[in-house]
Design an enzyme around this catalytic site. Structure first.
Site, PDB file in Angstrom:
ATOM      1  N   LEU A 568      49.228  25.035  65.025  1.00 18.92           N
ATOM      2  CA  LEU A 568      47.410  24.529  64.237  1.00 18.92           C
ATOM      3  C   LEU A 568      46.439  25.964  63.082  1.00 18.92           C
ATOM      4  O   LEU A 568      46.101  25.153  62.738  1.00 18.92           O
ATOM      5  CB  LEU A 568      46.035  23.881  65.627  1.00 18.92           C
ATOM      6  CG  LEU A 568      47.592  22.823  65.997  1.00 18.92           C
ATOM      7  CD1 LEU A 568      47.086  22.356  67.305  1.00 18.92           C
ATOM      8  CD2 LEU A 568      47.336  21.652  65.212  1.00 18.92           C
ATOM      9  N   GLY A 569      47.003  27.049  63.781  1.00 16.86           N
ATOM     10  CA  GLY A 569      46.192  27.792  63.164  1.00 16.86           C
ATOM     11  C   GLY A 569      46.415  29.418  64.395  1.00 16.86           C
ATOM     12  O   GLY A 569      47.121  29.077  64.827  1.00 16.86           O
ATOM     13  N   GLY A 571      44.339  33.057  66.217  1.00 21.11           N
ATOM     14  CA  GLY A 571      42.856  34.169  66.211  1.00 21.11           C
ATOM     15  C   GLY A 571      44.111  35.046  66.065  1.00 21.11           C
ATOM     16  O   GLY A 571      45.287  36.127  66.117  1.00 21.11           O
ATOM     17  N   GLY A 572      42.350  35.969  66.213  1.00 19.16           N
ATOM     18  CA  GLY A 572      43.215  37.263  66.548  1.00 19.16           C
ATOM     19  C   GLY A 572      43.834  37.130  68.207  1.00 19.16           C
ATOM     20  O   GLY A 572      44.832  37.431  68.489  1.00 19.16           O
ATOM     21  N   PHE A 573      43.642  36.347  69.190  1.00 16.35           N
ATOM     22  CA  PHE A 573      44.099  36.676  70.178  1.00 16.35           C
ATOM     23  C   PHE A 573      45.289  35.492  70.081  1.00 16.35           C
ATOM     24  O   PHE A 573      45.980  35.887  71.462  1.00 16.35           O
ATOM     25  CB  PHE A 573      43.159  35.490  71.277  1.00 16.35           C
ATOM     26  CG  PHE A 573      43.547  35.239  72.793  1.00 16.35           C
ATOM     27  CD1 PHE A 573      43.920  36.060  73.073  1.00 16.35           C
ATOM     28  CD2 PHE A 573      43.111  33.595  72.594  1.00 16.35           C
ATOM     29  CE1 PHE A 573      44.719  35.659  74.263  1.00 16.35           C
ATOM     30  CE2 PHE A 573      42.623  33.859  74.351  1.00 16.35           C
ATOM     31  CZ  PHE A 573      43.838  34.670  75.445  1.00 16.35           C
ATOM     32  N   GLY A 574      45.457  34.767  69.744  1.00 18.14           N
ATOM     33  CA  GLY A 574      47.371  34.112  69.498  1.00 18.14           C
ATOM     34  C   GLY A 574      46.910  32.746  68.184  1.00 18.14           C
ATOM     35  O   GLY A 574      45.825  32.669  67.782  1.00 18.14           O
ATOM     36  N   VAL A 576      47.543  29.102  68.205  1.00 16.25           N
ATOM     37  CA  VAL A 576      47.559  27.948  68.631  1.00 16.25           C
ATOM     38  C   VAL A 576      48.006  26.527  68.039  1.00 16.25           C
ATOM     39  O   VAL A 576      48.562  26.409  67.103  1.00 16.25           O
ATOM     40  CB  VAL A 576      45.641  26.978  68.202  1.00 16.25           C
ATOM     41  CG1 VAL A 576      45.936  25.439  68.963  1.00 16.25           C
ATOM     42  CG2 VAL A 576      44.698  28.321  68.741  1.00 16.25           C
ATOM     43  N   ASP A 691      28.433  32.000  69.643  1.00 17.07           N
ATOM     44  CA  ASP A 691      28.968  31.930  68.351  1.00 17.07           C
ATOM     45  C   ASP A 691      28.938  30.706  67.883  1.00 17.07           C
ATOM     46  O   ASP A 691      30.041  30.214  67.455  1.00 17.07           O
ATOM     47  CB  ASP A 691      30.695  32.644  68.816  1.00 17.07           C
ATOM     48  CG  ASP A 691      30.981  33.369  66.871  1.00 17.07           C
ATOM     49  OD1 ASP A 691      30.433  32.963  66.350  1.00 17.07           O
ATOM     50  OD2 ASP A 691      32.295  33.537  67.031  1.00 17.07           O
TER      51      ASP A 691
END
Ligand SMILES: *[C@@H]1O[C@H](CO)[C@@H](O)[C@H](O)[C@H]1NC(C)=O
Ligand SMILES: *[C@@H]1O[C@H](CO)[C@@H](O)[C@H](O)[C@H]1NC(C)=O
Ligand SMILES: *[C@@H]1O[C@H](CO)[C@@H](O)[C@H](O)[C@H]1NC(C)=O
Ligand SMILES: *[C@@H]1O[C@H](CO)[C@@H](O)[C@H](O)[C@H]1NC(C)=O
Ligand SMILES: *[C@@H]1O[C@H](CO)[C@@H](O)[C@H](O)[C@H]1NC(C)=O
Ligand SMILES: *[C@@H]1O[C@H](CO)[C@@H](O)[C@H](O)[C@H]1NC(C)=O
Ligand SMILES: *[C@@H]1O[C@H](CO)[C@@H](O)[C@H](O)[C@H]1NC(C)=O
Ligand SMILES: *[C@@H]1O[C@H](CO)[C@@H](O)[C@H](O)[C@H]1NC(C)=O
Length: 911
Positions: A568-569, A571-574, A576, A691
């Site tokens: 789905l997308g 991000g820096g964290f991982g 999704v 945020d």
């Protein structure tokens, strides 16, 4: 037209000096045999000017029709007009009413003063007690005429009164007890617009046997619909939408054959949608377990809702106890494998009794209701729970004796003063089966510490190898603008991280994380506790509020082994992934990149879990569970099918989406405001999001919005305490004082909310340095310059919006609110509760189509209007086919080097 007014004046003058035979010959005037005027019929006559002060000398007047003119000035006193039966003064511009107006109007049958700005300059008026002397009064119509205060008691004892219409005023307080058993047929109390509205329960409504039409919408009525509503046998039109009503809807409503119209939307109703036969029936925006009438809820849900009913639907639980699956984040409910195993509600201030419906939750193993105000007996049904291991009912007001539990159940009823009768064989006062046990807390409770002094905030790593860039602050119009420059470093910041701009970044914004030195060492105090409990091997590991570990295996299956197609997308964290559980439940799974896993990273991961489990609300994205196995770190969230708001505002063309209508935008604004209000005040603790932005606002298939991304949430230990933190957030949404000092309060979120409102209005991103006109690059400062200038505001509005006068009026209100929220001084910004208060009536009242038929009694429009709104909503609902899959549109923003985990974590918007 003034001729008519002159006529009226002449009539009045002549009547002072009888005989007045001449006047009796004039059109629209009738006289009795004695030549005294008894009827004036000048409705819709375009009259303007004032009524003469001596008007009351027309003492034979029986019928007066002056409605729908433009009469202005003070209403003269009608004192002593003892013949007056029908008086229509509605829809004029009378601006005051004398205190003795109703004195001696003993023959009055019908009076309408609707739609006059009475005593507006002196703050409205209250109904004088003289009204009660009009013993035969049948219709009292005072809609929209600036009534304030409480509904007067005496109205409840006027036995002839059939129609009481008090809509669109500033009335507040409960329906007085004198209305008990009242013979009213029509009762309009809807849409009060004062600071507080009409409130209290609907119990009295159910005592009115003749009631046919009850419009109570747009107030603050609370509590459940009483079962006795079935006594209102003649009820055909009941509008309850837009209140704070709660709970199961009584079956009695389903059996009311005469009910033609029922509006339940925008409350906190739970359980099944009642199968009401009404033709005009709406029930959206509630916590119902199904979306169709008559569909039953799961037995577990019914058992829990019955429990909730008997403890009077506590506010704290209402936000999360909705829908048909108690394992999706119901506060205090813990599940294993989709079954309710723990009910953990210690010290929730619960009043009422323990429902025997808990006996239907056959998988319950722990019940913790310590320290509430529960009364009555412990239901026998609990003794039949086969899996029950612990029942802690200590410190309540329960009464014995205790049912007989199997010896394997540890029961604690210490501290219940009335518990002197005990089960056979049990010691008095403490019926605990294992008195030596010294662990009153359930596992769920123990998993997180009470002491959250530092705990819940997500802390950022201290040492991050970084491209340092910087932030100069330019103040324009009370809003600080951020410009990036190389070289200087803002105060208090040891280092500043600026993520490289990604062309694929959905909102084309730069995220920053500043790390400073004045906030400890950046280790999370949550870490110990959580890793402590997770070391308890593979068994299910409960955190306070119903989350549970999900086997990685299950998530592999749900995401088709984390296939690329389900991404789905990022991000820096991982990354999704979209997933689907066996039962068809859609989920979103955030999978930490193996490369970034470190001790610190694990702390962050656990801190996010900790926060998400503490803040639960229907306008906040919920965490459903997590996995820790080997190197896998997975977070499971509810799936939001329509993705991020930013996509719908800024990239609708690219994704071939329908641009959002103004009505949808208003609803989204309200949802966000509610979620943030909860985060700030209503959650057990005070949290600051830090945020908030349109990329973090996710839309469900009904375009209902939820705030997401709690990676930066900060726990403010003592309310609005200003916490010094590492600066984090996103350019363009950052409040100036936060950017400068690093001290954060909830007002920084309010600022960001204001910027989101600006985006909703303009369809422009918060910041876009590629915009040609330099002034417009920073939305907050530009918008603040133009918003007071009607023409400029008009041209700033998103061109996809259909700009009717009404839309513009509504937008102007929101523009005002946006300005208020972005005030330079944090203290001048409202709190989120204020934003909710501004938005609720907008969402409730805003009419989608021009209301050109400003007709007699204006309010008659109301019924068609409801239909119109409904039709329009239906049309909108059919437009949204939920075809958009992406949860979040961030693509490919994983930093090339994973060194700075905190940095990556901060941009974990890939959800
Ligand atoms: C009503 O009267 C006011 C002044 O009393 C005037 O300004 C206004 O134009 C009038 N409206 C109409 C529709 O005649
Ligand atoms: C007073 O009444 C007028 C209409 O009669 C309405 O427009 C206005 O909002 C009301 N104001 C208050 C404060 O009730
Ligand atoms: C529903 O409302 C519409 C429009 O007001 C009306 O025509 C219709 O009769 C209503 N239906 C019922 C069943 O009351
Ligand atoms: C229980 O009753 C007390 C006193 O009436 C009230 O203050 C409190 O809010 C109630 N608790 C809940 C959870 O409703
Ligand atoms: C229990 O205690 C209450 C209040 O102290 C008392 O009224 C009642 O008689 C007692 N019942 C028994 C069975 O002892
Ligand atoms: C029973 O509950 C009381 C009060 O919550 C607590 O102090 C006590 O330790 C508990 N007893 C047992 C045996 O768990
Ligand atoms: C920070 O770390 C230093 C050295 O490890 C330690 O002495 C100090 O107490 C720590 N400060 C805090 C607030 O944890
Ligand atoms: C799932 O992926 C892992 C590696 O990520 C691989 O070892 C395993 O064989 C895959 N299983 C299936 C069923 O594709």
């Amino acid at each position: 037209m003034d001729a008519f007014l002159r006529l009226l004046l002449v009539v009045a003058a002549l009547l002072l000096r009888p005989p007045a035979a001449d006047a009796c010959a004039w059109p629209h005037i009738s006289c009795d045999r004695a030549g005294r005027v008894n009827n004036i019929d000048l409705k819709n006559a375009g009259l303007s000017g004032a009524l003469p002060p001596t008007f009351r000398s027309l003492d034979a007047l029986q019928d007066l029709s002056l409605q729908n003119n433009n009469l202005s000035g003070p209403l003269p006193s009608f004192r002593g007009m003892a013949s007056l039966r029908n008086a229509f003064l509605n829809n004029n511009s009378f601006d005051s009413i004398p205190a003795d107006f109703f004195d001696g109007l003993t023959a009055l049958l019908v009076i309408s003063l609707d739609q006059n700005p009475l005593n507006l300059s002196s703050g409205g008026w209250t109904l004088p007690a003289d009204v009660a002397n009009a013993q035969q009064l049948q219709t009292l119509s005072l809609n929209s005429c600036n009534l304030t205060g409480a509904i007067p008691d005496f109205l409840g004892t006027m036995n002839s009164l059939q129609d009481l219409k008090l809509a669109y005023n500033a009335l507040s307080g409960p329906i007085p007890p004198t209305f008990n058993g009242s013979g009213l047929q029509t009762l309009w109390l809807n849409n009060q617009h004062g600071v507080s509205k009409l409130s209290g329960t609907l119990d009295i409504i159910a005592t009115m046997p003749n009631l046919q039409q009850a419009w109570l919408h747009g107030n603050e009525f609370s509590g459940p619909i009483p079962d006795s509503i079935g006594n209102c046998k003649r009820l055909n039109d009941l509008c309850l939408n837009g209140n704070q009503l709660v709970g199961l809807v009584p079956p009695a409503l389903e059996n009311m054959a005469g009910l033609k119209s029922l509006q339940l939307d925008n409350n906190d109703f739970l359980g099944p949608v009642p199968a009401v036969k009404a033709g005009n029936y709406t029930y959206s925006e509630n916590g119902f377990c199904a979306d169709k009438p008559g569909v039953p809820c799961s037995p577990e849900v019914m058992a829990l809702l019955q429990f909730l009913a008997e403890v009077d639907y506590p506010k704290r639980l209402l936000g999360t106890w909705s829908g048909n699956n108690p394992c999706t984040g119901w506060l205090g409910v813990t599940c294993v494998a989709g079954k309710v195993t723990v009910l953990n509600l210690p010290e929730y201030g619960l009043n009422g009794t323990i429902s025997d419906s808990l006996g239907n939750l056959s998988t319950l193993s722990d019940i913790n209701l310590v320290g509430n105000h529960l009364t009555g007996h412990v239901p026998d049904s609990l003794a039949n729970l086969k899996s029950l291991q612990k029942l802690d009912l200590s410190m309540n007001d329960l009464t014995g004796p205790l049912p007989t539990f199997s010896s394997s159940v540890r029961v604690n009823v210490t501290g219940n003063l009335n518990f002197n009768g005990t089960a056979p064989g049990e010691p008095p006062k403490d019926a605990s089966g294992s008195p030596s046990s010294s662990t009153p807390n359930l596992p769920g409770r123990g998993a997180l510490p009470e002491n959250k002094k530092k705990g819940s905030a997500v802390l950022l790593a201290t040492t991050i190898p970084v491209a340092v860039s910087v932030v100069a602050l330019v103040s324009v119009c009370g809003v600080l603008i951020f410009r990036k420059k190389r070289g200087s470093i803002p105060p208090n910041a040891a280092s500043v991280v600026v993520h490289p701009r990604e062309s694929s970044d959905p909102d084309n914004l730069v995220k920053i994380v500043m790390v400073d030195n004045h906030d400890g060492n950046g280790t999370s105090s949550q870490g110990n506790t959580l890793s402590g409990s997770s070391s308890r091997a593979s068994d299910v590991h409960m955190i306070d509020t119903g989350n549970f570990v999900i086997a990685v295996q299950v998530l592999r299956g749900a995401t088709k082994n984390f296939t690329q197609d389900n991404v789905l997308g990022r991000g820096g964290f991982g990354v999704v992934y979209k997933g689907e559980l066996h039962d068809g439940t859609m989920i979103a799974v955030k999978r930490m990149e193996a490369a970034v896993i470190s001790n610190k990273a694990l702390d962050e991961f656990q801190a996010e879990i900790a926060i998400l489990t503490k803040v639960r609300h229907r306008n906040l994205v919920s965490i459903l569970g997590y996995s820790i196995e080997g190197n896998e770190r997975l977070l499971v969230y509810e799936y939001m099918s329509n993705g991020a708001l930013s996509k719908h505002l800024f990239q609708w063309k690219q994704f071939e989406l329908e641009p959002l209508s103004w009505k949808k935008r208003l609803n989204i604004a309200l949802d966000v405001a509610r979620g943030m209000e909860y985060l700030h005040n209503l959650a057990h603790q005070c949290y600051i999001h830090r945020d908030l932005k349109s990329a973090n606002i996710l839309l469900g298939d009904d375009f209902r919005a939820k705030v997401s991304d709690f990676g930066l949430v900060k726990h403010a230990p003592d309310g609005n305490f200003s916490v010094a933190t590492r600066l984090a957030g996103t350019f363009g949404y950052l409040a100036p004082e936060y950017a400068v000092t690093g001290k954060i309060t909830t007002k920084a979120d309010v600022f960001s909310f204001g910027v989101v409102l600006m985006e909703l209005i303009t369809g422009m991103t918060a910041i876009d340095e590629s915009r040609l006109d330099e002034d417009t690059r920073y939305l907050a400062s530009w918008f603040c310059q133009i918003r007071k200038d009607e023409e400029r505001l008009r041209s700033a509005i998103d061109p996809t919006l259909d700009l009717t006068d009404e839309t513009f009026e509504s937008i102007s209100v929101i523009a005002e609110l946006a300005g208020h929220c972005t005030s330079r001084e944090p203290t001048q910004r409202p709190d989120m509760g204020h934003a909710v208060n501004v938005l609720v009536p907008m969402v409730e009242k805003w009419k989608p189509v021009n209301d050109e038929t400003e007709d007699y009694m204006g309010i008659d429009l109301h019924q068609p209007l409801l239909q119109m709104v409904k039709g329009w909503q239906d049309a909108e609902a059919s437009m949204t086919d939920g075809s958009i899959l992406s949860l979040e549109d961030s693509k490919g923003s994983i930093p090339a080097r994973p060194a700075g985990f905190a940095e990556s974590f901060t941009s974990a918007d890939g959800r």
